[in-house]
Design an enzyme around this catalytic site. Sequence first.
Site, PDB file in Angstrom:
ATOM      1  N   ASP A   1       0.816  -1.217   0.000  1.00 27.72           N
ATOM      2  CA  ASP A   1       0.000   0.000   0.000  1.00 27.72           C
ATOM      3  C   ASP A   1       0.850   1.267   0.000  1.00 27.72           C
ATOM      4  O   ASP A   1       0.646   2.164  -0.830  1.00 27.72           O
ATOM      5  CB  ASP A   1      -0.932   0.034   1.219  1.00 27.72           C
ATOM      6  CG  ASP A   1      -2.079  -0.959   1.097  1.00 27.72           C
ATOM      7  OD1 ASP A   1      -1.906  -1.968   0.363  1.00 27.72           O
ATOM      8  OD2 ASP A   1      -3.130  -0.743   1.716  1.00 27.72           O
TER       9      ASP A   1
ATOM     10  N   ARG B   1       0.306   6.170  17.004  1.00 28.14           N
ATOM     11  CA  ARG B   1       0.114   7.191  15.973  1.00 28.14           C
ATOM     12  C   ARG B   1       0.691   8.555  16.330  1.00 28.14           C
ATOM     13  O   ARG B   1       1.351   9.178  15.505  1.00 28.14           O
ATOM     14  CB  ARG B   1      -1.369   7.315  15.596  1.00 28.14           C
ATOM     15  CG  ARG B   1      -1.971   6.014  15.069  1.00 28.14           C
ATOM     16  CD  ARG B   1      -1.238   5.480  13.841  1.00 28.14           C
ATOM     17  NE  ARG B   1      -1.711   4.176  13.442  1.00 28.14           N
ATOM     18  CZ  ARG B   1      -1.007   3.043  13.552  1.00 28.14           C
ATOM     19  NH1 ARG B   1       0.228   3.088  14.034  1.00 28.14           N
ATOM     20  NH2 ARG B   1      -1.511   1.890  13.184  1.00 28.14           N
TER      21      ARG B   1
ATOM     22  N   SER C   1      -5.992  -6.806   7.653  1.00 24.92           N
ATOM     23  CA  SER C   1      -5.341  -5.542   7.961  1.00 24.92           C
ATOM     24  C   SER C   1      -4.686  -5.699   9.332  1.00 24.92           C
ATOM     25  O   SER C   1      -5.364  -5.865  10.343  1.00 24.92           O
ATOM     26  CB  SER C   1      -6.375  -4.419   7.984  1.00 24.92           C
ATOM     27  OG  SER C   1      -5.802  -3.270   8.563  1.00 24.92           O
TER      28      SER C   1
ATOM     29  N   ASP D   1      -7.108   5.767  12.484  1.00 18.49           N
ATOM     30  CA  ASP D   1      -5.708   6.168  12.394  1.00 18.49           C
ATOM     31  C   ASP D   1      -5.502   7.482  11.642  1.00 18.49           C
ATOM     32  O   ASP D   1      -4.670   8.298  12.029  1.00 18.49           O
ATOM     33  CB  ASP D   1      -4.879   5.045  11.767  1.00 18.49           C
ATOM     34  CG  ASP D   1      -4.707   3.867  12.731  1.00 18.49           C
ATOM     35  OD1 ASP D   1      -4.748   4.108  13.959  1.00 18.49           O
ATOM     36  OD2 ASP D   1      -4.552   2.732  12.273  1.00 18.49           O
TER      37      ASP D   1
HETATM   38  N1  ARG Z   1      -9.144  -0.575  15.676  1.00 19.18           N
HETATM   39  C1  ARG Z   1      -7.852  -0.359  16.283  1.00 19.18           C
HETATM   40  C2  ARG Z   1      -7.712   1.090  16.678  1.00 19.18           C
HETATM   41  O1  ARG Z   1      -8.387   1.929  16.145  1.00 19.18           O
HETATM   42  C3  ARG Z   1      -6.722  -0.795  15.378  1.00 19.18           C
HETATM   43  C4  ARG Z   1      -6.517   0.030  14.149  1.00 19.18           C
HETATM   44  C5  ARG Z   1      -5.314  -0.337  13.307  1.00 19.18           C
HETATM   45  N2  ARG Z   1      -5.256  -1.734  13.051  1.00 19.18           N
HETATM   46  C6  ARG Z   1      -5.311  -2.317  11.869  1.00 19.18           C
HETATM   47  N3  ARG Z   1      -5.356  -3.623  11.859  1.00 19.18           N
HETATM   48  N4  ARG Z   1      -5.318  -1.683  10.752  1.00 19.18           N
HETATM   49  O2  ARG Z   1      -6.915   1.424  17.538  1.00 19.18           O
END
Ligand code: ARG
Length: 403
Positions: A16, A96, A179, A125
Amino acid sequence: MTKIEKIVLSYSGGLDTSIILKWLQETYGCEVVTFTADLGQGEELEPVRAKAAMSGVKDIRIVDLREEFVSDFVFPMLRANALYEGQYLLGSSIARPLIAKHLVGIAREVGADAVAHGATGKGNDQVRFELAVNALDPSLKVIAPWRQWNIRSRMQLLEYAEKHHIPVPSDKRGEAPFSIDANLLHTSTEGKILENPAEVAPDHVYQRTVDPVDAPDTPEIITIGFERGDPVSVNGKSMTPAALLTELNGLGGRHGIGRLDLVENRFIGMKSRGIYETPGGTILLAAHRGIESITLDRAAAHLKDEIMPRYAELIYNGFWFAPEREMLQALIDHSQAFVSGEVTLRLYKGSASVISRASPCSLYSANLVTFEESAIAFDHHDAEGFIRLNGLRLRSWAARNGR
Ligand code: ARG
């Protein structure tokens, strides 16, 4: 389209972000600097350099952020015993702001006017990255290709890669993969079959913990040392924050600790289902509550528990660099001055149970609580008056109600 001079991209080297890199170069016709953080995701990062170089990137940054991640982000959060919606240890949420902080730092260093990330338009995110960038440097533009380009499906994404000679690994050729987001604190898995919360998660989604059923039949006893609210040693051995969490991840993983199958409420408005594995973090939460149980005053502990959901929600929603999070952090940190000592836990088939705790700063008084005759002045008649006065309004209320 706004003219952009230079972009710093948060780049993992995966399919990606490789496509995003190419798209940015084509769309904006400017230099793209890549930034890749080692957060303990357990992947070799040197190949990332070669990949970026192949795409014509001149300035490639690969930075080991493991110690900073644990000491300045994970541990402060742990001091609060933070859990989102009662269960989620916030492993992705807390990474993040750290990544955003470094994106901003590099952007300033190289004179970039924009940063870019590969988060999609439906998740948390993107919000976390962008709120952090807003708070740290309001002059920076943020580019989120997933919200801007017209790639709308997995097929189109693969076509774009093909057309631009971006190598697609064989395991990424078919349908969309899970993911996955991993770092020293957790692994999170979403998507595919997990999108149906009525389906049981297949065993192979778990990556760093064994099934508790298959965990060793003999329990393992460990001792964690705390100083002012932060863990500093395991079994008497002092360790750096990242080394300590790595050690506990190994122990927890072997004993099947820290698995969570959760349907959560995303900030953006939808529910989502994910599988989380947070072995070391789960042990640390139990241990931290254990040491707090003897070192915190009752009202202090209860106040912490009252503000905790609010604090956790701020982190989940991306407000790490916001004044109210910093205010709550100051309160939490202040409470930790005497949270020092040792906690012993038993790790056994998915559970981390506190079995003893000790502290030079303990508030616990065996003399006070004992059923035996004790030297400390405690007048039992005081308890009688205490109950009589507390019961006063209940007696009036019951009498009025005709009981
Ligand atoms: N749902 C979780 C959060 O918002 C994980 C998000 C990222 N994880 C992922 N598998 N893309 O903190």
